[in-house]
Enzyme design. Structure first.
Site, PDB file in Angstrom:
ATOM      1  N   LEU A  74       0.807  -1.128  -0.048  1.00 24.44           N
ATOM      2  CA  LEU A  74      -0.095   0.143   0.073  1.00 24.44           C
ATOM      3  C   LEU A  74       0.884   1.297  -0.033  1.00 24.44           C
ATOM      4  O   LEU A  74       1.461   1.640   0.966  1.00 24.44           O
ATOM      5  CB  LEU A  74      -0.913   0.055   1.083  1.00 24.44           C
ATOM      6  CG  LEU A  74      -2.167  -1.062   1.170  1.00 24.44           C
ATOM      7  CD1 LEU A  74      -2.467  -1.186   2.701  1.00 24.44           C
ATOM      8  CD2 LEU A  74      -3.108  -0.962   0.511  1.00 24.44           C
TER       9      LEU A  74
ATOM     10  N   GLN B  44       8.369  -4.324  -1.693  1.00 23.42           N
ATOM     11  CA  GLN B  44       7.925  -4.386  -2.953  1.00 23.42           C
ATOM     12  C   GLN B  44       8.881  -3.329  -4.180  1.00 23.42           C
ATOM     13  O   GLN B  44       8.916  -2.174  -3.759  1.00 23.42           O
ATOM     14  CB  GLN B  44       6.402  -3.916  -3.155  1.00 23.42           C
ATOM     15  CG  GLN B  44       5.899  -4.286  -4.395  1.00 23.42           C
ATOM     16  CD  GLN B  44       4.582  -3.538  -4.923  1.00 23.42           C
ATOM     17  OE1 GLN B  44       4.386  -2.716  -4.433  1.00 23.42           O
ATOM     18  NE2 GLN B  44       3.680  -4.563  -5.354  1.00 23.42           N
TER      19      GLN B  44
ATOM     20  N   TYR C 222       2.137  -0.355 -14.227  1.00 25.25           N
ATOM     21  CA  TYR C 222       3.593   0.312 -14.260  1.00 25.25           C
ATOM     22  C   TYR C 222       4.393  -0.378 -15.157  1.00 25.25           C
ATOM     23  O   TYR C 222       4.201  -1.391 -15.835  1.00 25.25           O
ATOM     24  CB  TYR C 222       4.002   0.243 -12.842  1.00 25.25           C
ATOM     25  CG  TYR C 222       3.238   0.873 -11.795  1.00 25.25           C
ATOM     26  CD1 TYR C 222       3.120   2.163 -12.054  1.00 25.25           C
ATOM     27  CD2 TYR C 222       2.241   0.309 -11.033  1.00 25.25           C
ATOM     28  CE1 TYR C 222       2.125   2.987 -11.269  1.00 25.25           C
ATOM     29  CE2 TYR C 222       1.355   0.945  -9.997  1.00 25.25           C
ATOM     30  CZ  TYR C 222       1.281   2.489 -10.384  1.00 25.25           C
ATOM     31  OH  TYR C 222       0.277   3.086  -9.736  1.00 25.25           O
TER      32      TYR C 222
ATOM     33  N   ALA D  75      -5.496 -11.239  -4.230  1.00 25.69           N
ATOM     34  CA  ALA D  75      -5.844  -9.972  -3.783  1.00 25.69           C
ATOM     35  C   ALA D  75      -7.063  -9.492  -4.440  1.00 25.69           C
ATOM     36  O   ALA D  75      -7.107  -9.574  -5.444  1.00 25.69           O
ATOM     37  CB  ALA D  75      -4.753  -9.014  -3.659  1.00 25.69           C
TER      38      ALA D  75
HETATM   39  C1  FMN Z   1      -3.980   3.478  -0.630  1.00 20.20           C
HETATM   40  C2  FMN Z   1      -3.649   2.250  -1.566  1.00 20.20           C
HETATM   41  C3  FMN Z   1      -2.211   2.100  -2.118  1.00 20.20           C
HETATM   42  C4  FMN Z   1      -1.689   1.023  -2.951  1.00 20.20           C
HETATM   43  N1  FMN Z   1      -0.535   1.000  -3.352  1.00 20.20           N
HETATM   44  C5  FMN Z   1      -0.166  -0.082  -4.060  1.00 20.20           C
HETATM   45  C6  FMN Z   1       1.309  -0.402  -4.152  1.00 20.20           C
HETATM   46  O1  FMN Z   1       2.241   0.486  -3.564  1.00 20.20           O
HETATM   47  N2  FMN Z   1       1.664  -1.355  -4.736  1.00 20.20           N
HETATM   48  C7  FMN Z   1       0.602  -2.251  -5.228  1.00 20.20           C
HETATM   49  O2  FMN Z   1       0.966  -3.313  -5.970  1.00 20.20           O
HETATM   50  N3  FMN Z   1      -0.615  -2.299  -4.946  1.00 20.20           N
HETATM   51  C8  FMN Z   1      -0.913  -1.132  -4.625  1.00 20.20           C
HETATM   52  N4  FMN Z   1      -2.605  -0.960  -3.964  1.00 20.20           N
HETATM   53  C9  FMN Z   1      -3.187  -2.031  -4.387  1.00 20.20           C
HETATM   54  C10 FMN Z   1      -3.607  -2.981  -3.128  1.00 20.20           C
HETATM   55  O3  FMN Z   1      -2.509  -3.636  -2.881  1.00 20.20           O
HETATM   56  C11 FMN Z   1      -4.617  -3.840  -3.292  1.00 20.20           C
HETATM   57  O4  FMN Z   1      -4.481  -4.724  -4.373  1.00 20.20           O
HETATM   58  C12 FMN Z   1      -6.091  -3.251  -3.587  1.00 20.20           C
HETATM   59  O5  FMN Z   1      -6.272  -2.280  -2.565  1.00 20.20           O
HETATM   60  C13 FMN Z   1      -7.376  -4.182  -3.615  1.00 20.20           C
HETATM   61  O6  FMN Z   1      -7.326  -4.889  -2.458  1.00 20.20           O
HETATM   62  P1  FMN Z   1      -8.408  -4.544  -1.403  1.00 20.20           P
HETATM   63  O7  FMN Z   1      -9.686  -4.645  -2.053  1.00 20.20           O
HETATM   64  O8  FMN Z   1      -8.066  -5.645  -0.269  1.00 20.20           O
HETATM   65  O9  FMN Z   1      -8.263  -3.149  -0.933  1.00 20.20           O
HETATM   66  C14 FMN Z   1      -2.878   0.066  -3.461  1.00 20.20           C
HETATM   67  C15 FMN Z   1      -4.171   0.348  -2.858  1.00 20.20           C
HETATM   68  C16 FMN Z   1      -4.490   1.253  -2.005  1.00 20.20           C
HETATM   69  C17 FMN Z   1      -5.861   1.216  -1.522  1.00 20.20           C
END
Ligand code: FMN
Length: 371
Positions: free
Chosen positions: A36, A110, A187, A302
């Site tokens: 995140l 990551q 990305y 995820a």
């Molecule tokens: C605030 C935020 C930041 C995120 N940053 C990343 C990240 O740095 N790398 C990544 O692979 N996914 C990132 N994601 C995606 C999350 O890892 C995840 O796949 C996505 O939130 C869906 O899962 P959830 O429904 O459990 O939130 C981010 C999501 C959120 C909400």
């Protein structure tokens, strides 16, 4: 006897709490902190407040994946995201990793390159960002404008591959237990994988095998540097975030899963096809099962999971581990809340990407009176 029967019963209804050995790592449960980005790493350097944030989300034997961290000075694309390419950045990560280890957590870094999801302001000497293509990202509904990127020349690619290798080495120097290579979400690596963006006519473009070449080269050098038992890869073959879609995602998914399996990496971490945007679910019949079957190591899913769906996917052998993003962001003690069936805090979107070191970051409350 009664206790052990109760314990067995709990595991049956709560597969999320069944211990799991991921390679050499003994996980006490299956609830993973998803990566995140929290945009609180000023000047690309992880900050002391991250130690509190991550340690709040650590349980003994819990698995955490850190936020996307830039692998080089061309990798950044958002304000205040951390890097892992300079000595200063590595030193800054050390106390954060230590805080997680002190509580018995397992912590991966990551590794990220934003590619064309960036602009001149984040690039050295105000250069255009680099990508597989020179086509600019058109992001619908976003006020952010992305300039046309510079297509990497064939002879420049080994240098970018090497940046990932160095970053992986740095992550291990910082104390991380391993790395997750970010091949998802539109990305740089995804910009090579997907045929709606990759329009190259060299050996890194065209056929499925060619498009996967650069991401797989990255995985190979990282495996050589730190060992396959410390390497995971995140993929989103079915998504088209940041304009990164593919005309045959199932073929891409299977090919990558098989290739990663041959490289013997620790885990494959995949975004569910139902996530039509990063945050919204849709109904779909597309399943990750073929991909799971094609990969021999640990399979992490995820995207949009709650507790019961997490238990179900494990029960149906759809995954080994489940990563939680927004629920874990808003509930530092998520495993405990799941265990007790307690109410969950709601995530506040407005503070996802703000820069305050406390608000919306470390101030989500824990369960009261939790012993
Ligand atoms: C605030 C935020 C930041 C995120 N940053 C990343 C990240 O740095 N790398 C990544 O692979 N996914 C990132 N994601 C995606 C999350 O890892 C995840 O796949 C996505 O939130 C869906 O899962 P959830 O429904 O459990 O939130 C981010 C999501 C959120 C909400």
């Amino acid at each position: 006897m009664i206790n052990s029967t109760m314990e067995e019963e709990k595991k049956k209804v709560m597969p999320l709490f069944t211990p799991y050995n991921m390679g050499n790592f003994n996980l006490s449960h299956r609830i993973v902190l998803a990566p995140l980005t929290r945009t609180r790493s000023y000047n690309s350097v992880a900050q002391p407040h991250a130690a509190l944030y991550y340690s709040q989300r650590t349980t003994k034997g819990g698995f955490l994946i850190g936020e996307a961290s830039g692998v080089s000075d061309t990798a950044q694309g958002y304000p205040n995201t951390p890097g892992i390419w300079t000595r200063e950045q590595v030193e800054a990560w050390k106390p954060i990793v230590e805080a997680v280890h002190e509580k018995g957590g397992i912590f991966f870094c990551q590794l990220w390159h934003a590619g064309r999801v960036s602009n001149y302001g984040y690039q050295p000497d105000g250069q255009p960002p680099i990508s597989s293509t020179d086509k600019a990202l058109q992001k619908e509904g976003s006020s952010t404008k992305y300039p046309p990127p510079r297509r990497l020349r064939t002879d420049e690619i080994p240098k970018v591959v090497n940046d990932f290798r160095m970053a992986a080495k740095n992550a291990i120097d910082a104390g991380f237990d391993g790395v997750e290579i970010h091949g998802a979400n539109g990305y740089l690596l995804d910009q090579f994988l997907k045929d709606k963006v990759n329009d190259r006519d060299d050996e890194y473009g065209g056929s499925l095998e060619n498009r996967c070449q650069f991401p797989l080269d990255v995985v190979k050098v990282v495996v050589d540097e730190i060992g396959a038992d410390k390497v995971g890869v995140r993929l989103s073959p079915f998504a088209d975030y940041c304009g990164c879609g593919d005309s045959n995602p199932q073929a891409l998914a299977i090919y990558m899963a098989q290739s990663l399996s041959e490289l013997g990496i620790l885990y494959c971490h995949v975004i569910e096809p139902r996530m039509c945007t990063m945050f919204e679910k849709r109904d779909t019949n597309v399943s990750l099962m073929p991909m799971r079957k094609a990969f021999d190591g640990t399979f992490i899913v995820a995207g949009g999971y709650n507790k019961s769906e997490g238990n179900n996917v494990l029960d149906n052998d759809g995954a080994d581990l489940v990563a939680y993003g927004r629920l874990f962001l808003a509930n530092p003690d998520l495993p405990r809340r799941f265990e007790l069936d307690a109410q969950l805090n709601k995530a506040d979107k407005s503070t996802f990407y703000t820069s305050d070191p406390v608000v919306g970051y470390t101030d989500y409350p824990f369960l009261e009176n939790a012993s």
